[in-house]
Design an enzyme around this catalytic site. Structure first.
Site, mmCIF file in Angstrom:
data_model
loop_
_atom_site.group_PDB
_atom_site.id
_atom_site.type_symbol
_atom_site.label_atom_id
_atom_site.label_comp_id
_atom_site.label_asym_id
_atom_site.label_seq_id
_atom_site.Cartn_x
_atom_site.Cartn_y
_atom_site.Cartn_z
ATOM 1 N N CYS A 26 4.464 -5.945 9.211
ATOM 2 C CA CYS A 26 5.530 -5.327 10.022
ATOM 3 C C CYS A 26 5.815 -6.219 11.220
ATOM 4 C CB CYS A 26 5.080 -3.939 10.501
ATOM 5 S SG CYS A 26 6.352 -3.087 11.466
ATOM 6 N N GLU A 72 0.809 -1.210 0.000
ATOM 7 C CA GLU A 72 0.000 0.000 0.000
ATOM 8 C C GLU A 72 0.839 1.255 0.000
ATOM 9 O OE1 GLU A 72 -3.999 -0.948 2.503
ATOM 10 O OE2 GLU A 72 -2.710 0.624 3.238
ATOM 11 N N CYS A 97 -2.657 7.043 9.150
ATOM 12 C CA CYS A 97 -1.533 6.402 9.826
ATOM 13 C C CYS A 97 -2.022 5.199 10.612
ATOM 14 C CB CYS A 97 -0.912 7.351 10.844
ATOM 15 S SG CYS A 97 -0.376 8.872 10.123
ATOM 16 N N SER A 148 10.764 7.358 8.860
ATOM 17 C CA SER A 148 10.192 7.297 10.202
ATOM 18 C C SER A 148 10.535 5.958 10.836
ATOM 19 C CB SER A 148 8.668 7.454 10.100
ATOM 20 O OG SER A 148 8.070 7.322 11.365
HETATM 21 N N1 SAH Z 1 7.577 1.677 11.444
HETATM 22 C C1 SAH Z 1 7.832 3.070 11.213
HETATM 23 C C2 SAH Z 1 7.130 3.567 9.975
HETATM 24 C C3 SAH Z 1 5.625 3.638 10.067
HETATM 25 S S1 SAH Z 1 5.224 5.305 10.217
HETATM 26 C C4 SAH Z 1 7.480 3.854 12.461
HETATM 27 O O1 SAH Z 1 6.919 3.272 13.369
HETATM 28 O O2 SAH Z 1 7.809 5.022 12.549
HETATM 29 C C5 SAH Z 1 3.584 5.330 10.658
HETATM 30 C C6 SAH Z 1 3.296 6.316 11.774
HETATM 31 O O3 SAH Z 1 1.913 6.217 12.132
HETATM 32 C C7 SAH Z 1 4.091 5.981 13.009
HETATM 33 O O4 SAH Z 1 4.423 7.142 13.715
HETATM 34 C C8 SAH Z 1 3.084 5.169 13.773
HETATM 35 O O5 SAH Z 1 3.407 5.059 15.114
HETATM 36 C C9 SAH Z 1 1.811 5.952 13.509
HETATM 37 N N2 SAH Z 1 0.599 5.164 13.784
HETATM 38 C C10 SAH Z 1 0.498 3.836 13.893
HETATM 39 N N3 SAH Z 1 -0.767 3.476 14.181
HETATM 40 C C11 SAH Z 1 -1.481 4.624 14.252
HETATM 41 C C12 SAH Z 1 -2.840 4.919 14.490
HETATM 42 N N4 SAH Z 1 -3.724 3.949 14.699
HETATM 43 N N5 SAH Z 1 -3.226 6.211 14.466
HETATM 44 C C13 SAH Z 1 -2.345 7.193 14.203
HETATM 45 N N6 SAH Z 1 -1.044 6.979 13.979
HETATM 46 C C14 SAH Z 1 -0.612 5.711 13.994
#
Ligand code: SAH
Length: 350
Positions: free
Chosen positions: A114, A94, A340, A199
């Site tokens: 992941c 995606e 996200c 990130s």
């Molecule tokens: N694995 C990396 C890249 C993914 S980034 C990381 O964790 O940074 C995706 C972003 O969205 C991350 O900051 C993650 O923590 C956030 N995220 C994950 N689940 C979410 C949710 N349900 N609502 C809002 N943000 C979320």
């Protein structure tokens, strides 16, 4: 049988090496890069400055394929588009495109599923971790989507790339690194380092060296300023503590106008209290940061409410009062399940 290398897996110096082995001159790599990434033409027949014999060698030695677009869901209200792309082993990846005026940001994935399994993130908790993506699959998202948006008059050009889709970029280090080299390469995409953001949930192995070398933007999914609580919701913290993460961030050399983005998910009564805000300010002391508050996008497997608007604003105000920059991320693509943490490969229509 020897596996034929995909040409999109190669940085320019790797391509030069291969071409030298094929008894071709080095500068051919530059020409090929220009076709593939500048002109974004992947049909060898159209590469007019390459001889027929060279084209034959190339087509015998390399695979010149990228994954194909499988499905697009668009949300017209906020001008976001979710793309599903099919891999050679019939899996879907995606990517989300978000358009705000002239800024066209593509959020790309680097894995299928992941392994980190943060409890608030649908990708980790609702999907099985299948595998890392290869460089050609990461770049393929960009090439395929660039082509689609131009053809369909959605936008002219992708201007920003964020590694915030499925997967943990720093656990697919080599392939992500090669992708970044090709994005930055003046003969490749020739993107500015300021337009690329990576990130991480807190993988620190080689992190500061990596950022110091490429000078791309870094975002940290911090979310919880206390060790014990972070370990509950983000299992990676049990192996790599917040303390060691913060230490590593202090080793990053930032240019004058650069900063590290701290992503902070706002969960009602869980991490949005004054105590949390105070602790966050405390641990960020000495690092140039911008805190990006992310209202929680609900997922089915994590039964928690997003913070109220009041708490969100209060939290932001407190942090700002301590002279730390704060923004509130208004997640796009929620209607198409592309917000996200909502990347779980459904079409978002049902
Ligand atoms: N694995 C990396 C890249 C993914 S980034 C990381 O964790 O940074 C995706 C972003 O969205 C991350 O900051 C993650 O923590 C956030 N995220 C994950 N689940 C979410 C949710 N349900 N609502 C809002 N943000 C979320």
């Amino acid at each position: 049988m020897k596996k034929i290398e995909n040409i999109f897996n190669l940085t320019i110096s790797q391509l030069e090496f291969h071409l030298t082995n094929l008894k071709e001159q080095k500068f051919r790599a530059k020409q090929l890069f220009e076709w593939l990434y500048k002109k974004q033409i992947i049909n060898l027949d159209l590469m007019s400055n390459l001889s027929t014999s060279l084209k034959q060698k190339i087509s015998k030695s390399f695979n010149i394929k990228i994954p194909l677009l499988y499905k697009v869901d668009s949300c017209l209200q906020d001008n976001s588009h979710k793309f599903l792309i099919k891999t050679y082993d019939d899996k879907l990846i995606e990517s989300i495109l978000m358009i705000v005026k002239k800024r066209v940001t593509l959020c790309i994935s680097c894995m299928i599923g992941c392994p980190l399994k943060c409890s608030f993130c649908a990708t980790g908790s609702e999907l099985k971790f299948i595998r890392k993506l290869e460089t050609f699959e990461i770049l393929g998202q960009i090439l395929t989507i660039q082509n689609y948006i131009r053809k369909n008059n959605i936008a002219d050009k992708i201007t920003n790339i964020v590694f915030m889709g499925m997967g943990e970029p720093l656990l697919n280090f080599n392939n992500v690194k090669k992708t970044i080299e090709i994005l930055l390469d003046p003969n490749g995409f020739s993107m500015s380092k300021r337009k690329i953001t990576i990130s991480t949930a807190g993988i620190i192995d080689g992190l500061s060296e990596f950022i110091n070398k490429y000078k791309i933007k870094l975002a940290i999914s911090l979310h919880f300023p206390f060790e014990e609580q972070r370990s509950i919701f983000m299992p990676i913290n049990r192996k790599i503590s917040l303390e060691s993460l913060i230490k590593e961030l202090k080793r990053i050399k930032l240019a004058k106008r650069d900063y590290i983005t701290i992503e902070y998910l706002m969960l009602n009564k869980i991490n949005d209290t004054l105590k949390h805000a105070k602790q966050l300010v405390k641990i960020l002391n000495g690092i140039k940061t911008k805190v990006n508050l992310i209202p929680y996008n609900t997922t089915t497997s994590f039964n928690v409410e997003p913070s109220s608007e009041e708490n969100l604003n209060y939290f932001a105000k407190y942090i700002r009062s301590k002279n730390i920059m704060v923004t509130i991320r208004r997640s796009k693509g929620k209607k198409i399940k592309g917000g996200c943490g909502q990347f779980i490969l459904n079409s978002g229509k049902k």
